[in-house]
Design a protein around this motif. Structure first.
Motif, PDB file in Angstrom:
ATOM      1  N   ARG A  53       0.703 -17.933 -32.769  1.00  0.00           N
ATOM      2  CA  ARG A  53      -0.095 -16.749 -33.089  1.00  0.00           C
ATOM      3  C   ARG A  53      -0.748 -16.925 -34.451  1.00  0.00           C
ATOM      4  N   LEU A  54      -2.050 -16.756 -34.489  1.00  0.00           N
ATOM      5  CA  LEU A  54      -2.756 -16.713 -35.759  1.00  0.00           C
ATOM      6  C   LEU A  54      -2.703 -15.282 -36.257  1.00  0.00           C
ATOM      7  N   SER A  55      -3.051 -15.088 -37.500  1.00  0.00           N
ATOM      8  CA  SER A  55      -3.128 -13.719 -37.987  1.00  0.00           C
ATOM      9  C   SER A  55      -4.286 -13.017 -37.289  1.00  0.00           C
ATOM     10  N   SER A  56      -4.320 -11.715 -37.389  1.00  0.00           N
ATOM     11  CA  SER A  56      -5.409 -10.969 -36.756  1.00  0.00           C
ATOM     12  C   SER A  56      -6.750 -11.269 -37.420  1.00  0.00           C
ATOM     13  N   ARG A  57      -6.753 -11.792 -38.636  1.00  0.00           N
ATOM     14  CA  ARG A  57      -8.021 -12.107 -39.316  1.00  0.00           C
ATOM     15  C   ARG A  57      -8.858 -13.095 -38.503  1.00  0.00           C
ATOM     16  N   LEU A  77     -13.609  -8.847 -44.408  1.00  0.00           N
ATOM     17  CA  LEU A  77     -13.565 -10.064 -43.603  1.00  0.00           C
ATOM     18  C   LEU A  77     -14.956 -10.697 -43.492  1.00  0.00           C
ATOM     19  N   LEU A  78     -15.987  -9.876 -43.306  1.00  0.00           N
ATOM     20  CA  LEU A  78     -17.352 -10.395 -43.256  1.00  0.00           C
ATOM     21  C   LEU A  78     -17.723 -11.078 -44.569  1.00  0.00           C
ATOM     22  N   GLY A  79     -17.194 -10.562 -45.673  1.00  0.00           N
ATOM     23  CA  GLY A  79     -17.418 -11.207 -46.966  1.00  0.00           C
ATOM     24  C   GLY A  79     -16.841 -12.614 -46.993  1.00  0.00           C
ATOM     25  N   ALA A 121     -12.377 -20.138 -42.516  1.00  0.00           N
ATOM     26  CA  ALA A 121     -12.992 -19.138 -43.397  1.00  0.00           C
ATOM     27  C   ALA A 121     -12.034 -18.008 -43.752  1.00  0.00           C
ATOM     28  N   VAL A 122     -11.120 -17.670 -42.850  1.00  0.00           N
ATOM     29  CA  VAL A 122     -10.334 -16.452 -43.065  1.00  0.00           C
ATOM     30  C   VAL A 122      -8.822 -16.638 -43.140  1.00  0.00           C
ATOM     31  N   GLU A 123      -8.309 -17.751 -42.662  1.00  0.00           N
ATOM     32  CA  GLU A 123      -6.859 -17.942 -42.682  1.00  0.00           C
ATOM     33  C   GLU A 123      -6.409 -18.533 -44.008  1.00  0.00           C
ATOM     34  N   GLU A 124      -5.234 -18.140 -44.406  1.00  0.00           N
ATOM     35  CA  GLU A 124      -4.664 -18.636 -45.655  1.00  0.00           C
ATOM     36  C   GLU A 124      -3.322 -19.280 -45.352  1.00  0.00           C
TER      37      GLU A 124
END
Length: 144
Positions: free
Chosen positions: A3-7, A46-48, A83-86
């Motif tokens: 599972r990835l994060s919801s981001r 998130l768009l940022g 772009a969004v996962e950390e």
């Protein structure tokens, strides 16, 4: 299933929605948030991140909004993920295991190797699917 994060899920959803809008068409963060049934402030954040990664462009002011920065066929799911996962997808230890135990001393390094290979395989797979492919699959499901 990993599972990835919801981001990541939200990012792929937003990018696919923007791809459906067509070339140059702008979508407001409110419209994107409506499709996600989400909070516009969270969506803008998130768009940022997607903008910072060069995947979307924002236009300020009245009539402004968001659009893809490049054709959907040139944006992969891997791009959205990065772009969004950390941090890593697969978790490590919450606290270090015992150094007094042969398993404890070595398990972290052994698991790191396995998890790194699994993450590389996942990223390779995500790189093979584009936002254009996602849009085509969404529209195909809608027609069916």
């Amino acid at each position: 299933m990993v599972r990835l994060s919801s981001r990541c899920t939200v990012a792929i959803h937003a990018l696919t929605l923007l791809a459906r809008s067509g070339d140059g068409q702008l979508q407001s963060s409110g419209e994107i948030a409506d499709s996600l049934s989400s909070n516009p402030v969270a969506v803008r954040r998130l768009l940022g991140q997607l903008r910072d990664a060069g995947l979307v462009v924002s236009v300020e002011g009245h009539g402004g909004g968001w659009r893809l920065a490049r054709p959907a066929r040139r944006i992969s799911l891997r791009d959205a993920y990065l772009a969004v996962e950390e941090g890593p997808v697969l978790p490590g230890y919450a606290h270090p295991p015992s150094e007094m135990c042969v398993v404890g001393r070595n398990m972290h390094a052994v698991l790191d190797e396995e998890f790194e290979q699994a993450e590389r395989a996942m990223l390779d797979r995500l790189a093979r699917t584009t936002i254009a492919t996602m849009l085509a699959r969404v529209l195909e499901r809608e027609r069916a």
